[in-house]
Design a protein around this motif. Structure first.
Motif, short mmCIF file in Angstrom:
data_model
loop_
_atom_site.label_atom_id
_atom_site.label_comp_id
_atom_site.label_asym_id
_atom_site.label_seq_id
_atom_site.Cartn_x
_atom_site.Cartn_y
_atom_site.Cartn_z
N ARG A 29 -11.96 -7.67 1.48
CA ARG A 29 -10.52 -7.42 2.71
C ARG A 29 -10.24 -5.95 1.07
O ARG A 29 -10.00 -6.65 -0.02
CB ARG A 29 -9.69 -8.03 2.31
CG ARG A 29 -10.25 -10.01 3.76
CD ARG A 29 -9.34 -10.69 4.19
NE ARG A 29 -8.89 -11.68 3.03
CZ ARG A 29 -7.44 -11.63 2.23
NH1 ARG A 29 -6.45 -11.38 3.34
NH2 ARG A 29 -7.11 -12.27 1.12
N THR A 30 -9.33 -4.93 2.41
CA THR A 30 -8.99 -4.19 1.11
C THR A 30 -7.60 -4.36 0.92
O THR A 30 -6.29 -4.78 2.12
CB THR A 30 -8.96 -2.51 2.00
OG1 THR A 30 -10.41 -2.56 2.58
CG2 THR A 30 -8.56 -1.32 1.31
N PRO A 31 -7.20 -4.00 -0.54
CA PRO A 31 -6.16 -4.22 -0.70
C PRO A 31 -5.35 -3.34 0.16
O PRO A 31 -5.47 -1.44 0.50
CB PRO A 31 -6.29 -3.96 -2.64
CG PRO A 31 -7.64 -3.92 -2.12
CD PRO A 31 -8.09 -3.85 -1.76
N VAL A 32 -3.83 -3.72 -0.05
CA VAL A 32 -2.79 -2.33 1.61
C VAL A 32 -1.84 -2.11 0.60
O VAL A 32 -1.36 -1.33 0.17
CB VAL A 32 -2.26 -3.63 2.56
CG1 VAL A 32 -2.19 -2.26 3.51
CG2 VAL A 32 -4.16 -3.70 3.30
N THR A 33 -0.99 -3.24 0.25
CA THR A 33 0.48 -3.17 -0.46
C THR A 33 0.17 -2.15 -1.88
O THR A 33 -0.84 -2.63 -2.54
CB THR A 33 0.87 -4.12 -0.69
OG1 THR A 33 0.37 -5.05 -2.05
CG2 THR A 33 1.52 -5.19 0.78
N PRO A 34 1.55 -1.38 -1.74
CA PRO A 34 0.80 -1.03 -3.51
C PRO A 34 0.79 -2.26 -4.62
O PRO A 34 0.02 -1.72 -5.52
CB PRO A 34 2.67 0.06 -3.99
CG PRO A 34 3.16 0.03 -2.33
CD PRO A 34 2.77 -1.11 -1.46
N ALA A 35 1.64 -3.55 -4.81
CA ALA A 35 0.42 -4.35 -5.75
C ALA A 35 -0.24 -4.44 -5.44
O ALA A 35 -1.22 -4.55 -6.32
CB ALA A 35 1.84 -5.30 -5.30
N GLU A 36 -1.06 -4.57 -5.04
CA GLU A 36 -2.15 -5.27 -4.64
C GLU A 36 -3.17 -3.90 -4.83
O GLU A 36 -3.96 -4.48 -5.98
CB GLU A 36 -2.81 -5.79 -2.53
CG GLU A 36 -2.52 -6.83 -2.70
CD GLU A 36 -1.82 -6.60 -0.72
OE1 GLU A 36 -1.46 -8.02 -0.47
OE2 GLU A 36 -2.66 -5.96 -0.41
N GLN A 37 -2.58 -2.59 -4.48
CA GLN A 37 -3.44 -1.31 -5.06
C GLN A 37 -3.58 -1.94 -6.32
O GLN A 37 -4.90 -0.88 -6.77
CB GLN A 37 -3.36 -0.43 -4.34
CG GLN A 37 -3.58 -0.48 -2.96
CD GLN A 37 -3.08 0.98 -2.06
OE1 GLN A 37 -2.03 1.36 -2.72
NE2 GLN A 37 -3.41 0.99 -0.71
N ALA A 38 -2.71 -2.15 -7.57
CA ALA A 38 -1.91 -1.88 -8.83
C ALA A 38 -2.96 -3.03 -9.15
O ALA A 38 -3.68 -3.05 -10.59
CB ALA A 38 -1.19 -1.75 -9.17
#
Length: 556
Positions: free
Chosen positions: A2-11
């Motif tokens: 599952r790919t990180p989507v939100t800015p916090a998840e991506q960070a």
């Protein structure tokens, strides 16, 4: 995946990938299953805080180990006003960092001692371009101000004075040394005495063993570099050598900050201890409470009484934890939500308590101190030492004690900004030249990134030269190893020890008993730690026979 989507998840995913050296990180990936440990967790917390402008305590990572859960937890912590680390205008007098201050005082106390030297030796076999190597070393010294700084005393204390590279570059004219003498030659260089107030504390030699066979050896005082600095040093040296051997200057990105910028930033971030709201004041208060009433000295059974002055002369005993025991220790950590560091720390505390008959155990652990991303490529003295205190209740099970250790370790990690040197001043233990202050036993986890050494036309290998130094009575140094799929493959370790106190055979027995503790706690983690077997079957039989042997010879 599952790919990180939100800015916090991506960070969060980006920081996990960066710190752990993993290419792809998804929402369900777990920090510890990817290879994370307690010491790397502090780095993740710092970098994530900087990326998101949030205060991210280390505890948050232990309670939210996946990308998705940690992103959710830190979203609610926005608003950290910690000043970013960046290049600043220098004052007329550049202060030392707080860690450097203690190194400075130790050097003033004894300028002859090599106990705080950091040596490295590299064997270069093949067609070495000596002129290119000389130029490359000059490039590295020019790039890192810490390699061309000395530390004179001014009216209000020691300061950093940075000199032009030309004044600090060592001469690498080859010195001929036969194979039989090369280790001794490197050890002699590594034992160089430095007076950090009068000259840059850096020395290097290029030894020629025979045609096409060289050893490049460096030594720098700890005030200017630490163990983690060896990565940037070797990387930059290789980059510069490749360029110079082709007639070019190295085309590297300039460093965003230098060590002097860090020293100024560190003092600003910690703030004034007289301000109760400052980071320094809060963390000092934590340590005052955590270490209140700590015994001055841990007395292990030794072969000789402690001398009045610690000589730092040391020896080394190696040992191995086999893959199966390593796997069972990892399983125990997973079941208890603890890391391998915490499991080994608890086992060491139990071992020390049993050997010393003390229930109040202090162990010192070095932390890389490179939380900010800007410090990754910098040579300098960033390492800090944390003091972990364990109250070992002999009636408690290992699992219970491990849970308490986890809480104590997390508390220590959360208060890791105040330098050990300042703690010694604040806590003011009974001073002695005979022992290390606050703790006499160390525990180090070696997870230094191994720089891949590759140069055109050369075969490169490290040259292991045991310095025969021990800064503590006993120091356990371990490296846990895993296969590509994360399967535990064994732990390599060694004890360094003060030869003033111990014989090699005594420390070899310490190592055997420590492994016995590890075996026992995975066999039955519910067993009271006071009942864990320390002796092997032969020793047990010998002791029981001696105790029960009531037959005595009588006169005929």
């Amino acid at each position: 995946f599952r790919t990180p989507v939100t800015p916090a998840e991506q960070a969060v995913a980006a920081v996990f990938a960066e710190v752990l050296g993993v290419e792809r990180v998804g929402l369900d990936d777990d920090f510890f299953e990817l290879g994370g440990n307690s010491l790397l967790a502090t780095q993740v917390a710092s970098r994530l805080g900087a990326a998101l402008g949030a205060k991210v305590p280390v505890r948050a990572l232990f309670e939210n180990t996946t990308v998705e859960s940690l992103a959710g937890a830190v979203e609610s912590q926005r608003g950290d006003d910690r000043r970013p680390l960046e290049a600043v205008e220098r004052p007329a007098r550049i202060p030392l960092s707080l860690a450097q201050q203690r190194m400075w005082f130790l050097n003033r106390f004894d300028t002859e001692s090599s106990a705080y030297n950091v040596p490295i030796a590299i064997r270069l076999t093949g067609d070495l371009d000596v002129d290119a190597l000389q130029a490359a070393v000059g490039d590295v010294v020019a790039r890192h101000e810490s390699l061309r700084t000395f530390y004179p005393e001014a009216e209000d204390g020691p300061v950093q004075v940075i000199v032009p590279a030309a004044q600090a570059v060592p001469d690498l004219t080859p010195v001929d040394v036969p194979e039989t003498d090369i280790v001794a030659a490197v050890q002699e260089l590594a034992a160089t005495s430095f007076d950090v107030t009068t000259a840059v504390p850096l020395s290097a030699r290029l030894f020629r063993v025979r045609e096409f066979d060289y050893v490049l050896a460096f030594v720098v005082h700890h005030i200017s570099a630490d163990g983690s600095s060896m990565g940037p040093l070797t990387r930059d040296l290789m980059t510069a050598y490749v360029a110079r051997s082709q007639g070019d200057a190295p085309a590297w990105e300039p460093l965003s900050v230098q060590y002097a910028d860090f020293a100024i930033w560190q003092r600003e971030v910690l703030g004034d201890e007289d301000d109760p709201e400052s980071l320094a004041a809060k963390q000092v208060e934590y340590w005052k409470q955590a270490l209140a009433g700590l015994p001055d000295q841990l007395d292990l059974p030794s072969d000789r009484p402690r001398p009045a002055v610690q000589s730092f002369r040391g020896g080394r005993v190696d040992f191995t934890v086999e893959a199966e025991l390593h796997r069972r220790l990892a399983d125990l950590g997973r079941r208890t939500n603890t890391t391998m560091f915490m499991v080994l720390h608890t086992a060491l505390a139990v071992f020390l308590a049993r050997m010393s008959s003390s229930d109040d155990i202090a162990i010192g652990t070095p932390m890389a101190g490179r939380g900010e991303r800007e410090l990754d490529d910098l040579i300098g003295m960033f390492v800090n030492t944390l003091v972990f205190r364990t109250h070992v209740d002999s009636d408690a099970s290992f699992t219970e004690l491990l849970g308490r250790t986890r809480e104590a370790d997390l508390g220590a990690f959360a208060n890791a900004d105040v330098p050990f040197e300042r703690l010694v001043e604040v806590l003011n233990p009974a001073r002695s030249t005979a022992r290390h202050p606050l703790f006499q036993v160390g525990l180090s986890f070696q997870n230094l990134a191994q720089a891949a050494l590759e140069l055109p036309g050369l075969t490169i290998s490290g040259l292991d030269t045991d310095m025969e130094i021990s800064q503590f009575d006993l120091h356990l140094i371990v490296t846990d190893r895993y296969s590509d799929d994360g399967t535990p493959t064994g732990i390599t370790g060694y004890f360094t020890y003060a030869t003033d106190l111990f014989d090699e055979s005594t420390v070899a027995e310490f190592a055997a008993r420590f492994i016995r503790v590890l075996d026992a706690v995975v066999d039955d983690p519910a067993l009271p730690v006071g009942d864990l077997p320390l002796l092997d079957t032969v020793e047990t039989a010998r002791v029981l026979e001696a105790w029960n042997d009531t037959v005595h010879p009588t006169a005929s």
